[in-house]
Design a protein around this motif. Structure first.
Motif, PDB file in Angstrom:
ATOM      1  N   VAL A   1      56.061 -14.307 -16.331  1.00 35.02           N
ATOM      2  CA  VAL A   1      54.951 -13.912 -17.064  1.00 35.02           C
ATOM      3  C   VAL A   1      54.389 -15.334 -17.838  1.00 35.02           C
ATOM      4  O   VAL A   1      53.263 -15.206 -18.208  1.00 35.02           O
ATOM      5  N   ALA A   2      55.452 -16.254 -17.998  1.00 31.86           N
ATOM      6  CA  ALA A   2      54.776 -17.437 -18.573  1.00 31.86           C
ATOM      7  C   ALA A   2      53.738 -18.128 -17.803  1.00 31.86           C
ATOM      8  O   ALA A   2      53.111 -18.883 -18.380  1.00 31.86           O
ATOM      9  N   SER A   3      53.829 -17.819 -16.724  1.00 28.79           N
ATOM     10  CA  SER A   3      52.685 -18.464 -15.713  1.00 28.79           C
ATOM     11  C   SER A   3      51.341 -17.862 -16.268  1.00 28.79           C
ATOM     12  O   SER A   3      50.189 -18.076 -15.654  1.00 28.79           O
ATOM     13  N   LEU A   4      51.201 -16.697 -16.666  1.00 26.52           N
ATOM     14  CA  LEU A   4      50.028 -15.983 -16.921  1.00 26.52           C
ATOM     15  C   LEU A   4      49.193 -16.659 -18.048  1.00 26.52           C
ATOM     16  O   LEU A   4      49.762 -17.133 -18.961  1.00 26.52           O
ATOM     17  N   THR A   5      47.752 -16.849 -17.882  1.00 20.59           N
ATOM     18  CA  THR A   5      46.912 -17.419 -18.893  1.00 20.59           C
ATOM     19  C   THR A   5      46.244 -16.469 -19.669  1.00 20.59           C
ATOM     20  O   THR A   5      45.499 -16.805 -20.515  1.00 20.59           O
ATOM     21  N   GLY A   6      46.499 -15.155 -19.409  1.00 21.24           N
ATOM     22  CA  GLY A   6      46.028 -14.304 -20.258  1.00 21.24           C
ATOM     23  C   GLY A   6      46.789 -12.838 -20.256  1.00 21.24           C
ATOM     24  O   GLY A   6      47.735 -13.108 -20.116  1.00 21.24           O
ATOM     25  N   GLY A   7      46.124 -11.563 -20.521  1.00 17.32           N
ATOM     26  CA  GLY A   7      46.886 -10.381 -20.506  1.00 17.32           C
ATOM     27  C   GLY A   7      46.912  -9.646 -19.028  1.00 17.32           C
ATOM     28  O   GLY A   7      45.876  -9.833 -18.229  1.00 17.32           O
ATOM     29  N   VAL A   8      47.955  -8.815 -18.785  1.00 13.44           N
ATOM     30  CA  VAL A   8      47.984  -8.317 -17.727  1.00 13.44           C
ATOM     31  C   VAL A   8      48.568  -6.729 -18.048  1.00 13.44           C
ATOM     32  O   VAL A   8      49.614  -6.622 -18.879  1.00 13.44           O
TER      33      VAL A   8
END
Length: 577
Positions: free
Chosen positions: A525-532
């Motif tokens: 999840v650290a690779s996410l730039t926003g929300g999922v």
């Protein structure tokens, strides 16, 4: 000249046209002029940074300075709220078993009860505490303090309203946790508004208050000091099309600091109206792959300028442009994400044109123009003298991602707001059917989700369907959905596995400087730039789902901008009225 009169035609400066043509001509090398290769210099700087980053001294220094929270130590703490609950205790146990590099900071309201719960799940509580692997914090979401966020790598938000059978339950809450037989529920302790919204929002506010913004890495794209800095820049003004504007790139700013000064005079005579400075073509394309965009440090004069990248190696090819405003006499940092560049050909937007290729930058340009794009005028343009100091031209990226938040929500959260899609409430989960009787629990859950989405931190919201104590099925036993349309059930063990796997990259330092800079290995999840946001349920017995790992699950998901960002059933952020 009277208002409305067109400027009279002026003599064309043939000499400056020939000077421009000679500067950019491939034959210029034959004159013996020595010009640096900016792309090769970028590669050398990346290699040097990679070597320094890999050194033992750098690793020690990084351990002393990295971190999402304060305290000046390595960010290796996962804060788990609701750590003694059905999902929370499993997350704690699994992290302690599988991630020796992380410390679990467990937020609980009763330390003795929590310790007994973890011990019952097979955790050596005393041993984990003695080894520094487990920190027990007795408090709640309404009494958060700065030390809770020290050395923070991630948050698992597993707090939920305590609900139980109206007929009562065993001390270990067997009726509630089994999740199969339905018992009419009641709120046992604090209200849903207090827990699902006020508490979760307090967590989001605490992150904003006590977790500083991440540091930034910069990689110089072009130098701004010394004769070599100006050697790669030439004037490319409207003289090439019959105009009479003129410009130059000088070394040194008005106050004597290290900077380039892009200066000159823009004239609209002869149907002209632009001045620009452009580098020679890079013999070696500059590779800034893995960075987020370009940052300029500028002091302008109130004009709107263009910054332009070229990636195709052609003289008159596709370019990637971004316009930015300046305030006269004030220094400012202009950050241009690569996704913010307009792909154009001769100032005409190419809707299907290729995006910036940060691995292959072949020229850079600064421009002051009467025109924006597609014939539109520059609203801040004024003909005449201009000057802009440029003290930095670099690629930038966050040195480390902000600590991500994984929140355990509930399937069915939005359905009462989508009654036209779900007219038969009897077919919905009990919490949806009994929303009003349970203090509008589903609406407050959505409000809590939105508080996290609005926090600015990477957010993964897992909405499991009915939680059970059944044995885990593993990834092949899971169905994954988005849009809050799923029904069914899912094991708490499976939910905990997904959450811990989503933390795969958390606490593992991003190596900066060299190589591609884009990381590798397990994606978390650290690779996410926003929300999922996504839902989980089990597939029917005897069948298999279509994901076999966290990486495969993540690859199926769309970001909230494509799902929650397009909602029509309620405002964002949602708060029940």
């Amino acid at each position: 000249m009277a208002d409305g009169d067109a400027p009279r035609r002026q003599p064309w400066p043939l000499g400056r046209f020939l000077k421009t043509a000679a500067f950019y001509s491939p034959l210029a090398k034959l004159t013996g002029a020595s010009r640096p290769d900016p792309g090769a210099a970028v590669a050398a700087r990346r290699a040097a940074a990679a070597a320094a980053d890999a050194s033992p001294a750098s690793s020690v220094a990084a351990a002393a300075t990295d971190g999402g929270g304060g305290g000046g130590s390595v960010a290796n703490v996962v804060l788990v709220t609701g750590a003694a609950g059905g999902v929370g205790k499993r997350v704690v146990g699994r992290l302690l078993r599988t991630r020796p590099d992380l410390t679990v900071r467990a937020l609980v309201r009763d330390g003795d009860v929590a310790a007994a719960t973890w011990a019952g799940a097979g955790v050596d509580v005393d041993g984990a505490i003695a080894a520094g692997r487990l920190e027990v914090v007795v408090s709640d979401l309404w009494n958060l303090r700065a030390p809770f966020f020290d050395r923070l790598a991630a948050v698992v938000s597993a707090t939920g309203t305590k609900v139980g059978p109206a007929s009562g339950d065993t001390p270990s809450r067997e009726k509630y946790y089994q999740g199969i037989t339905f018992y009419p529920p009641v709120i046992v302790e604090a209200t849903p508004q207090t827990v699902e919204y006020d508490g979760v929002k307090a967590l989001a506010d605490g992150l904003g208050q006590w977790v500083p913004p991440p540091a930034e890495e910069q990689l110089e794209l072009l130098p701004v000091a010394g004769d070599a800095a100006a050697a790669v820049w030439g004037a490319l003004d409207d003289v090439v099309m019959g105009g009479v504007s003129e410009s130059e790139m000088r070394v040194g700013s008005a106050d004597g600091g290290d900077a380039l000064t892009f200066t000159g005079t823009v004239r609209v005579a002869n149907s002209g109206g632009f001045a620009s400075a452009r580098t020679v073509g890079f013999e070696t394309p500059a590779n800034v792959g893995g960075y987020d965009g370009i940052v300029l440090r500028v002091r302008g004069d109130g004009n709107r300028y263009k910054f332009i990248l070229r990636c195709d190696g052609k003289w008159d090819g596709i370019s990637h442009c971004h316009s930015f405003d300046t305030v006269a006499g004030e220094w400012a940092d202009v950050r241009i994400p690569f996704g913010a560049f307009n792909t154009v050909f001769r100032a005409k937007t190419l809707s299907d044109g290729a995006a910036v290729n940060p691995r292959r930058i072949t020229a850079v340009q600064l421009m002051l123009s009467k025109f924006e794009y597609d014939g539109a005028l520059n609203p801040a343009f004024t003909p005449g003298p201009f000057a802009m100091d440029v003290a930095r031209i670099a690629a930038y990226r966050a040195a480390a991602p902000r600590p991500p938040v994984i929140h355990v929500g509930t399937g069915g959260t939005t359905r009462l707001l989508r009654r036209d899609e779900f007219p038969d409430l009897a077919a919905q989960p009990p919490a949806v059917r009994m929303n009003d009787a349970l203090g509008r629990i589903m609406e407050w859950k959505l409000a809590g989700e939105d508080a996290l989405r609005a926090s600015g931190f990477p957010t993964l919201i897992v909405r499991p369907c009915a939680l059970t104590e059944e044995p885990p099925r593993g990834y092949r036993g899971l169905a994954v959905g988005q849009g809050d349309n799923m029904t069914g059930k899912v094991s708490r063990d499976d939910v905990a596995t997904v959450i811990v796997d989503a933390l795969a990259a958390v606490g593992r330092r991003r190596r900066g400087g060299g190589g591609g800079g884009e990381g590798g290995g397990a994606r978390g999840v650290a690779s996410l730039t926003g929300g999922v946001t996504f839902e989980l349920a089990t597939v029917p017995e005897g069948t298999e789902g279509d994901v076999g790992s966290w990486e495969e699950l993540l690859a199926k998901l769309e970001k909230d901008g494509e799902t929650e960002g397009k909602r029509t059933y309620g405002p964002f952020p949602f708060v029940p009225q």
